[in-house]
Design a protein around this motif. Sequence first.
Motif, mmCIF file in Angstrom:
data_model
loop_
_atom_site.group_PDB
_atom_site.id
_atom_site.type_symbol
_atom_site.label_atom_id
_atom_site.label_comp_id
_atom_site.label_asym_id
_atom_site.label_seq_id
_atom_site.Cartn_x
_atom_site.Cartn_y
_atom_site.Cartn_z
ATOM 1 N N GLU A 14 36.559 17.379 11.380
ATOM 2 C CA GLU A 14 37.569 18.354 11.801
ATOM 3 C C GLU A 14 37.959 18.126 13.255
ATOM 4 N N ARG A 17 40.290 15.192 13.355
ATOM 5 C CA ARG A 17 41.633 15.530 12.883
ATOM 6 C C ARG A 17 42.414 16.311 13.934
ATOM 7 N N VAL A 21 45.855 15.126 15.670
ATOM 8 C CA VAL A 21 47.046 15.984 15.625
ATOM 9 C C VAL A 21 47.546 16.281 17.038
ATOM 10 N N VAL A 66 45.776 25.962 13.420
ATOM 11 C CA VAL A 66 45.601 25.005 12.324
ATOM 12 C C VAL A 66 44.170 24.920 11.791
ATOM 13 N N ARG A 69 43.443 26.797 8.391
ATOM 14 C CA ARG A 69 44.278 26.481 7.219
ATOM 15 C C ARG A 69 43.499 26.565 5.915
ATOM 16 N N PRO A 92 53.017 17.852 14.098
ATOM 17 C CA PRO A 92 51.881 17.228 13.397
ATOM 18 C C PRO A 92 50.907 18.251 12.821
ATOM 19 N N ALA A 93 50.644 19.336 13.572
ATOM 20 C CA ALA A 93 49.756 20.368 13.049
ATOM 21 C C ALA A 93 50.357 21.019 11.812
ATOM 22 N N LEU A 96 49.867 18.733 8.875
ATOM 23 C CA LEU A 96 48.485 18.798 8.404
ATOM 24 C C LEU A 96 48.255 20.055 7.567
ATOM 25 N N ALA A 99 49.876 19.519 4.166
ATOM 26 C CA ALA A 99 49.059 18.637 3.320
ATOM 27 C C ALA A 99 47.847 19.390 2.778
ATOM 28 N N SER A 100 47.234 20.223 3.624
ATOM 29 C CA SER A 100 46.086 21.012 3.168
ATOM 30 C C SER A 100 46.499 21.999 2.087
ATOM 31 N N THR A 155 54.218 13.921 2.775
ATOM 32 C CA THR A 155 53.062 14.760 3.121
ATOM 33 C C THR A 155 52.529 15.502 1.899
#
Length: 389
Positions: A14, A17, A21, A66, A69, A92-93, A96, A99-100, A155
């Motif tokens: 994490e 990541r 990000v 983020v 999430r 970018p966040a 992410l 995508a999550s 994404t």
Amino acid sequence: MTTSSSPRRSLWGETGRLAAVTAAGVLFLVINVGFSIDLGADADSLRFGGLVALDLAVGVAALIVVPFRRSAPLIVAVALALCGAVSSLAAPAALLALASLATRRRPGEIALAVSVWIAGVAAVGLSGFDLLGRPAPLGEVALLLAILVVVLAATVAVGVSIGARRALVVSLRERALLVEEEQRLREAAARDHERTRIAREMHDVLAHRLSLTAMHASALRYRDDLDDLERAEAVETVHENARGALGELRGILAVVRDPDAADADRPQPTLADLDELLAAESGVDARIDVALPTLDPAIGRHAYRIVQECLTNARRHAPGAPVTLHLAGVEGKRLEIDVANPVSNPPSGPRGFGLVGIEERARAVGGTAVVTAGPAEHRVHVDLPWSPA
């Protein structure tokens, strides 16, 4: 080691990541500022500086949000979609978070987050609320939205793929556990079948030995013409077969008994062990008006289990309440067991298996059991013969 290192690996993953990000967001912000200046934005104006500060503030807020999430995927994804439409640092966040969210593979949630992002970017471009400080032409907005749709689609595809892989891993793990459990059950069934077969064979041997013992014992009882040598040989034969039968019986019990049971060779408790049972209980008022040592051991074993089950039921349905136990009867004829306790947690639904077991034990030796469940008191009265019929 695996259990302790797994959270550590998750934390490092994490952190990595978030670092990636953050770096990508800073790069996006630098590129956005540079392109805006090249396209004619006034870098010295107060409005330009305020918009850059707003981009930074929204981006920092997105980086703070983020990590949540996973606990609130839809809320975080939608909120960061709005942030990503306003702030290049937050983009970018927001990707992410999208995508999550896509790993859950719920089309409605994905469509909502994507729609919010597209609508936000279109609104920012058409209103001129960006670093250029002017509304963009429709052609530029359409091109920007086309690029955005491609990025969002990629994404979402990555997120759905990760979710499918996770679901496959979970399914394979559950299947492996199920196969292991089925194998364990098959092995246990095979062991039980083999123990039963062995016990049946040993039972035949035991029956043969008991037949020989009974035959020679009858000869000793009814034959008066045996001399001392013949009588000694018959006694020796009875002795050997009795010892052999006892060994075969122990073997049968060892085969059919649960191999994981504790104290396998310990004799079964009887009412002679009632003091130990009562010592482990609290709040039991016991009164014994009969001579227990003269009670038949077989009846004593059943009576002990009946009392034990009655006390267990009392503790289950009236924890902490006093229990009265009364053992009475007529010596040599019958034994009476009476257990009573107040009811504070009356059982719901069908009768428990404990009461069924009490009645079955009483019936097995020719006795009776009467269960009286009133609104305030629960009473069990059992009448057993002094010795088996």
